[in-house]
Design a protein around this motif. Structure first.
Motif, mmCIF file in Angstrom:
data_model
loop_
_atom_site.group_PDB
_atom_site.id
_atom_site.type_symbol
_atom_site.label_atom_id
_atom_site.label_comp_id
_atom_site.label_asym_id
_atom_site.label_seq_id
_atom_site.Cartn_x
_atom_site.Cartn_y
_atom_site.Cartn_z
ATOM 1 N N ASP A 21 0.830 -1.215 0.000
ATOM 2 C CA ASP A 21 0.000 0.000 0.000
ATOM 3 C C ASP A 21 0.859 1.257 0.000
ATOM 4 N N LYS A 22 1.952 1.246 0.752
ATOM 5 C CA LYS A 22 2.875 2.388 0.799
ATOM 6 C C LYS A 22 3.541 2.596 -0.558
ATOM 7 N N VAL A 23 3.975 1.504 -1.179
ATOM 8 C CA VAL A 23 4.605 1.597 -2.505
ATOM 9 C C VAL A 23 3.603 2.155 -3.513
ATOM 10 N N LYS A 24 2.390 1.637 -3.503
ATOM 11 C CA LYS A 24 1.371 2.094 -4.454
ATOM 12 C C LYS A 24 1.099 3.580 -4.285
ATOM 13 N N SER A 25 0.943 4.034 -3.065
ATOM 14 C CA SER A 25 0.698 5.453 -2.794
ATOM 15 C C SER A 25 1.845 6.320 -3.310
ATOM 16 N N GLU A 26 3.059 5.886 -3.062
ATOM 17 C CA GLU A 26 4.248 6.636 -3.496
ATOM 18 C C GLU A 26 4.335 6.695 -5.023
ATOM 19 N N VAL A 27 4.130 5.554 -5.662
ATOM 20 C CA VAL A 27 4.204 5.498 -7.133
ATOM 21 C C VAL A 27 3.140 6.389 -7.749
ATOM 22 N N LEU A 28 1.901 6.274 -7.297
ATOM 23 C CA LEU A 28 0.824 7.078 -7.878
ATOM 24 C C LEU A 28 1.093 8.573 -7.715
ATOM 25 N N SER A 29 1.672 8.950 -6.601
ATOM 26 C CA SER A 29 2.008 10.355 -6.372
ATOM 27 C C SER A 29 3.129 10.820 -7.303
ATOM 28 N N LEU A 30 4.185 10.032 -7.416
ATOM 29 C CA LEU A 30 5.355 10.436 -8.210
ATOM 30 C C LEU A 30 5.119 10.366 -9.718
ATOM 31 N N LEU A 31 4.203 9.523 -10.151
ATOM 32 C CA LEU A 31 3.923 9.428 -11.589
ATOM 33 C C LEU A 31 3.285 10.700 -12.145
ATOM 34 N N LYS A 32 2.717 11.527 -11.274
ATOM 35 C CA LYS A 32 2.058 12.760 -11.726
ATOM 36 C C LYS A 32 3.044 13.740 -12.344
ATOM 37 N N SER A 33 4.319 13.621 -11.990
ATOM 38 C CA SER A 33 5.321 14.562 -12.522
ATOM 39 C C SER A 33 6.632 13.833 -12.791
ATOM 40 N N CYS A 34 6.588 12.819 -13.642
ATOM 41 C CA CYS A 34 7.802 12.038 -13.905
ATOM 42 C C CYS A 34 8.374 12.326 -15.287
ATOM 43 N N ASN A 35 9.667 12.066 -15.428
ATOM 44 C CA ASN A 35 10.324 12.125 -16.732
ATOM 45 C C ASN A 35 10.140 10.772 -17.407
ATOM 46 N N THR A 36 9.819 10.792 -18.694
ATOM 47 C CA THR A 36 9.595 9.545 -19.424
ATOM 48 C C THR A 36 10.617 9.382 -20.540
ATOM 49 N N ILE A 37 10.731 8.159 -21.021
ATOM 50 C CA ILE A 37 11.576 7.908 -22.190
ATOM 51 C C ILE A 37 10.664 7.599 -23.375
ATOM 52 N N PRO A 38 11.118 7.859 -24.605
ATOM 53 C CA PRO A 38 10.293 7.566 -25.785
ATOM 54 C C PRO A 38 10.072 6.060 -25.946
ATOM 55 N N GLN A 39 8.921 5.669 -26.480
ATOM 56 C CA GLN A 39 8.605 4.260 -26.673
ATOM 57 C C GLN A 39 9.614 3.551 -27.570
ATOM 58 N N ASP A 40 10.220 4.263 -28.512
ATOM 59 C CA ASP A 40 11.166 3.598 -29.403
ATOM 60 C C ASP A 40 12.516 3.319 -28.739
ATOM 61 N N HIS A 41 12.685 3.692 -27.473
ATOM 62 C CA HIS A 41 13.902 3.409 -26.725
ATOM 63 C C HIS A 41 13.719 2.236 -25.769
ATOM 64 N N SER A 42 12.637 1.472 -25.934
ATOM 65 C CA SER A 42 12.332 0.391 -24.998
ATOM 66 C C SER A 42 11.478 -0.670 -25.688
ATOM 67 N N ASN A 43 11.518 -1.892 -25.149
ATOM 68 C CA ASN A 43 10.624 -2.954 -25.607
ATOM 69 C C ASN A 43 9.226 -2.776 -25.043
ATOM 70 N N VAL A 44 9.088 -1.906 -24.070
ATOM 71 C CA VAL A 44 7.803 -1.643 -23.437
ATOM 72 C C VAL A 44 7.054 -0.589 -24.250
ATOM 73 N N LYS A 45 5.867 -0.945 -24.693
ATOM 74 C CA LYS A 45 5.032 -0.036 -25.485
ATOM 75 C C LYS A 45 3.865 0.417 -24.614
ATOM 76 N N ALA A 46 4.206 1.216 -23.611
ATOM 77 C CA ALA A 46 3.232 1.676 -22.620
ATOM 78 C C ALA A 46 3.152 3.201 -22.639
ATOM 79 N N SER A 47 2.071 3.731 -22.105
ATOM 80 C CA SER A 47 1.863 5.186 -22.061
ATOM 81 C C SER A 47 2.984 5.892 -21.330
ATOM 82 N N ILE A 48 3.421 5.288 -20.228
ATOM 83 C CA ILE A 48 4.512 5.877 -19.445
ATOM 84 C C ILE A 48 5.570 4.822 -19.183
ATOM 85 N N HIS A 49 6.789 5.156 -19.507
ATOM 86 C CA HIS A 49 7.981 4.391 -19.114
ATOM 87 C C HIS A 49 8.899 5.454 -18.527
#
Length: 181
Positions: A21-49
């Motif tokens: 629960d603590k991890v989830k709360s922290e992640v959800l809070s920090l994802l609001k203002s995170c730096n992302t990498i472009p999808q073509d720089h990863s095998n992950v094709k997700a909205s946020i990496h």
């Protein structure tokens, strides 16, 4: 905790983290203002990496990585001697992925490292599993669950079918000898 075998006679470690629960709360809070990498720089094709070394000094994440490192050490006993000194596991990188409906991760491995992990932050029963491609072994997504495995194992995530987001944390551990960083 459960240890199961997959093709290549490799073992993966599956367990749960008691402070999910603590991890989830922290992640959800920090994802609001995170730096992302472009999808073509990863095998992950997700909205946020997120960036590869996401919040390295965050105490909640350091505790999670430390817990997973201890589980890897208990299950695999990876320590070896390098120049007369015992090697230790260092978390080389750590990132978050946010999957929306239809997003996925191509088959890939993390061969430049020794051990890798995935941790399910937010998901539901219909969330895409983690698949170990050679064995076709599927690990169901469950909040608070971690999956640790040798980095040479190819794995993927099929297209996410749920309307709810699937959020994971992932990372890699490398064996480091004395004097290395």
């Amino acid at each position: 905790m459960e240890v199961i075998s997959v093709k290549h006679n490799a073992k993966i470690v599956i367990g749960n983290y008691q402070f999910a629960d603590k991890v989830k709360s922290e992640v959800l809070s920090l994802l609001k203002s995170c730096n992302t990498i472009p999808q073509d720089h990863s095998n992950v094709k997700a909205s946020i990496h997120t960036e590869w070394d996401w919040h390295p000094n965050n105490i909640t994440f350091r505790n999670l990585k430390g817990f997973i490192r201890e589980e890897i050490e208990k299950s695999y006993k990876p320590g070896r001697m390098i120049d007369g000194h015992r090697a230790w596991l260092k978390c080389s990188n750590f990132w978050a992925n946010v999957y929306e409906k239809g997003e996925y991760a191509n088959s890939h491995d993390h061969r430049t490292h020794d051990y890798s992990f995935a941790y399910f932050v937010k998901c539901n029963f219909r969330s895409s599993p983690l698949i170990f491609d050679d064995s076709r072994r599927k690990i169901r997504a469950k909040e608070g669950r971690f999956v640790a495995f040798p980095s040479f194992l190819k794995h993927s995530v099929p297209r996410h079918q749920s309307n709810d987001t699937r959020i994971t944390l992932s990372g890699n551990f490398s064996l480091i000898g004395k004097g290395e960083d």
